[in-house]
Structures are given as C-alpha cells and as structure tokens.
Design a protein around this motif. Sequence first.
Motif, mmCIF file in Angstrom:
data_model
loop_
_atom_site.group_PDB
_atom_site.id
_atom_site.type_symbol
_atom_site.label_atom_id
_atom_site.label_comp_id
_atom_site.label_asym_id
_atom_site.label_seq_id
_atom_site.Cartn_x
_atom_site.Cartn_y
_atom_site.Cartn_z
ATOM 1 N N ASP A 175 128.885 -42.955 -12.078
ATOM 2 C CA ASP A 175 128.384 -43.275 -10.945
ATOM 3 C C ASP A 175 126.791 -42.657 -10.736
ATOM 4 N N ILE A 176 125.832 -43.659 -10.757
ATOM 5 C CA ILE A 176 124.569 -43.502 -10.734
ATOM 6 C C ILE A 176 123.926 -44.179 -9.621
ATOM 7 N N GLN A 177 123.322 -43.277 -8.560
ATOM 8 C CA GLN A 177 122.690 -43.691 -7.373
ATOM 9 C C GLN A 177 121.176 -43.435 -7.514
ATOM 10 N N VAL A 178 120.222 -44.776 -7.113
ATOM 11 C CA VAL A 178 118.995 -44.364 -6.799
ATOM 12 C C VAL A 178 118.581 -44.500 -5.452
ATOM 13 N N GLU A 179 117.694 -43.518 -5.218
ATOM 14 C CA GLU A 179 117.201 -43.616 -3.868
ATOM 15 C C GLU A 179 115.858 -43.864 -3.794
ATOM 16 N N ILE A 180 115.506 -44.652 -2.885
ATOM 17 C CA ILE A 180 114.101 -44.677 -2.632
ATOM 18 C C ILE A 180 113.507 -44.675 -1.217
ATOM 19 N N ASN A 181 112.930 -43.496 -0.855
ATOM 20 C CA ASN A 181 112.416 -43.124 0.478
ATOM 21 C C ASN A 181 111.080 -43.256 0.721
ATOM 22 N N PRO A 182 110.341 -44.068 1.206
ATOM 23 C CA PRO A 182 109.062 -44.320 1.532
ATOM 24 C C PRO A 182 108.851 -43.310 2.667
ATOM 25 N N PHE A 183 107.636 -42.572 3.005
ATOM 26 C CA PHE A 183 107.395 -41.654 3.926
ATOM 27 C C PHE A 183 106.356 -42.418 4.914
ATOM 28 N N ASP A 184 106.352 -42.132 6.283
ATOM 29 C CA ASP A 184 105.411 -42.761 7.075
ATOM 30 C C ASP A 184 104.366 -41.749 7.043
ATOM 31 N N MET A 185 103.153 -42.212 6.652
ATOM 32 C CA MET A 185 101.945 -41.514 6.407
ATOM 33 C C MET A 185 100.737 -42.343 7.287
ATOM 34 N N SER A 186 101.273 -42.947 8.418
ATOM 35 C CA SER A 186 100.307 -43.686 9.055
ATOM 36 C C SER A 186 99.395 -42.588 10.047
ATOM 37 N N LYS A 187 100.149 -41.643 10.383
ATOM 38 C CA LYS A 187 99.512 -40.463 11.162
ATOM 39 C C LYS A 187 98.670 -39.620 10.597
ATOM 40 N N GLU A 188 98.581 -39.483 9.076
ATOM 41 C CA GLU A 188 97.746 -38.619 8.254
ATOM 42 C C GLU A 188 96.433 -39.329 8.002
ATOM 43 N N GLU A 189 95.314 -38.694 8.358
ATOM 44 C CA GLU A 189 94.063 -39.431 8.588
ATOM 45 C C GLU A 189 93.631 -39.504 6.940
ATOM 46 N N GLU A 190 93.807 -38.647 6.202
ATOM 47 C CA GLU A 190 93.193 -38.242 4.945
ATOM 48 C C GLU A 190 94.048 -39.509 3.945
ATOM 49 N N PHE A 191 95.142 -39.811 4.191
ATOM 50 C CA PHE A 191 96.092 -40.413 3.261
ATOM 51 C C PHE A 191 95.743 -42.007 3.386
ATOM 52 N N LYS B 244 95.356 -45.900 4.201
ATOM 53 C CA LYS B 244 96.332 -46.694 4.634
ATOM 54 C C LYS B 244 96.795 -47.566 3.715
ATOM 55 N N GLU B 245 96.140 -48.385 2.564
ATOM 56 C CA GLU B 245 96.537 -48.980 1.796
ATOM 57 C C GLU B 245 97.696 -48.640 0.579
ATOM 58 N N ASN B 246 97.625 -47.229 0.545
ATOM 59 C CA ASN B 246 98.755 -46.595 -0.308
ATOM 60 C C ASN B 246 100.095 -46.343 0.269
ATOM 61 N N SER B 247 101.050 -46.032 -0.531
ATOM 62 C CA SER B 247 102.345 -45.585 -0.043
ATOM 63 C C SER B 247 102.838 -44.158 -0.694
ATOM 64 N N LEU B 248 103.404 -43.385 0.196
ATOM 65 C CA LEU B 248 103.957 -42.338 -0.464
ATOM 66 C C LEU B 248 105.551 -42.365 -0.510
ATOM 67 N N VAL B 249 106.269 -42.276 -1.737
ATOM 68 C CA VAL B 249 107.553 -42.755 -1.899
ATOM 69 C C VAL B 249 108.012 -41.391 -2.635
ATOM 70 N N GLY B 250 109.332 -41.106 -2.018
ATOM 71 C CA GLY B 250 110.368 -40.297 -2.761
ATOM 72 C C GLY B 250 111.347 -40.868 -3.379
ATOM 73 N N LEU B 251 111.544 -40.666 -4.664
ATOM 74 C CA LEU B 251 112.473 -41.184 -5.673
ATOM 75 C C LEU B 251 113.270 -39.949 -6.045
ATOM 76 N N ARG B 252 114.865 -40.472 -6.046
ATOM 77 C CA ARG B 252 115.913 -39.546 -6.402
ATOM 78 C C ARG B 252 116.824 -40.436 -7.042
ATOM 79 N N VAL B 253 117.446 -39.555 -8.180
ATOM 80 C CA VAL B 253 118.536 -40.159 -9.036
ATOM 81 C C VAL B 253 119.659 -39.156 -9.146
ATOM 82 N N ILE B 254 120.644 -39.684 -8.529
ATOM 83 C CA ILE B 254 121.879 -38.568 -8.391
ATOM 84 C C ILE B 254 122.991 -39.281 -9.320
ATOM 85 N N TYR B 255 123.568 -38.480 -10.332
ATOM 86 C CA TYR B 255 124.216 -39.165 -11.354
ATOM 87 C C TYR B 255 125.464 -38.454 -11.560
ATOM 88 N N GLN B 256 126.376 -38.798 -12.161
ATOM 89 C CA GLN B 256 127.987 -38.447 -12.583
ATOM 90 C C GLN B 256 128.019 -39.389 -13.867
#
Length: 125
Positions: free
Chosen positions: A26-42, A44-56
Amino acid sequence: MNIMRQQEVVEAFHYDINNQSDTETDIQVEINPFDMSKEEEFPKENSLVGLRVIYQIVFEEFVLTGAIRQLVTVVDKNIQAAEDLNKEEIDELVRPLFAMIERLTYEVTEIALDQPGVQLNFNQE
C-alpha cells in the motif's frame, strides 16, 4: 514546473520479517498546499506544498514500512488543492521521495540479507 525543494525527511523506515501472509503493498501520496496568503514576504504567485509518501511494501520474506516527507515551493503556480495538479506535475513533485525509498530499500536489504540489495523501480514507463 520550477520547484524549490527543502531536504527530504525520513519520518520512519522499518524493515521487518514478514510474519503475516495477509499483508498487502500500500502506497499513499499526500499533497497538502499551505495557505500562505497572510505571509507578506511569500510571493503570491508561488505555492508552498507539503508532500508525504506513506508506504508498506510487502515481499515474501520481509515488509518495508515508513513515511518520507518534503516541503517544496512551486514557483509561478497557485496551488490551493491537490486537484490543481495534473498527474505529470504530481509525479515530478514526488519523484525524489520515491527515489529515497528506492535507495533506502537497496541499502537496508543489502545489509539485512547479506546479498545484493533489492532494487525497487517506481518508474511507470
């Protein structure tokens, strides 16, 4: 796609003797975008994304289980949900995580089995 990657993080990697005949790969891929709209230095045209692979991954003699994660910044692409990415983009994002699982598997099985390591190949071509 222009991707700026942080270091991959191995959350867990387990090599266990396979004592159960009913376990399945079993292999699961998680893709979790973060809401960076309140971060002034980030940008706006970019995205911060958390990736995770959980596997057996089940073999006759042993089972490999674990999780690997990575934070990436995708430049010039607004990603609000995993559905904003097509299959090719997802493959490009998670490829380094699968490469890490392949490397860990080869190295650990080479030591554990005292023979050439098991070579996984997650390429879908």
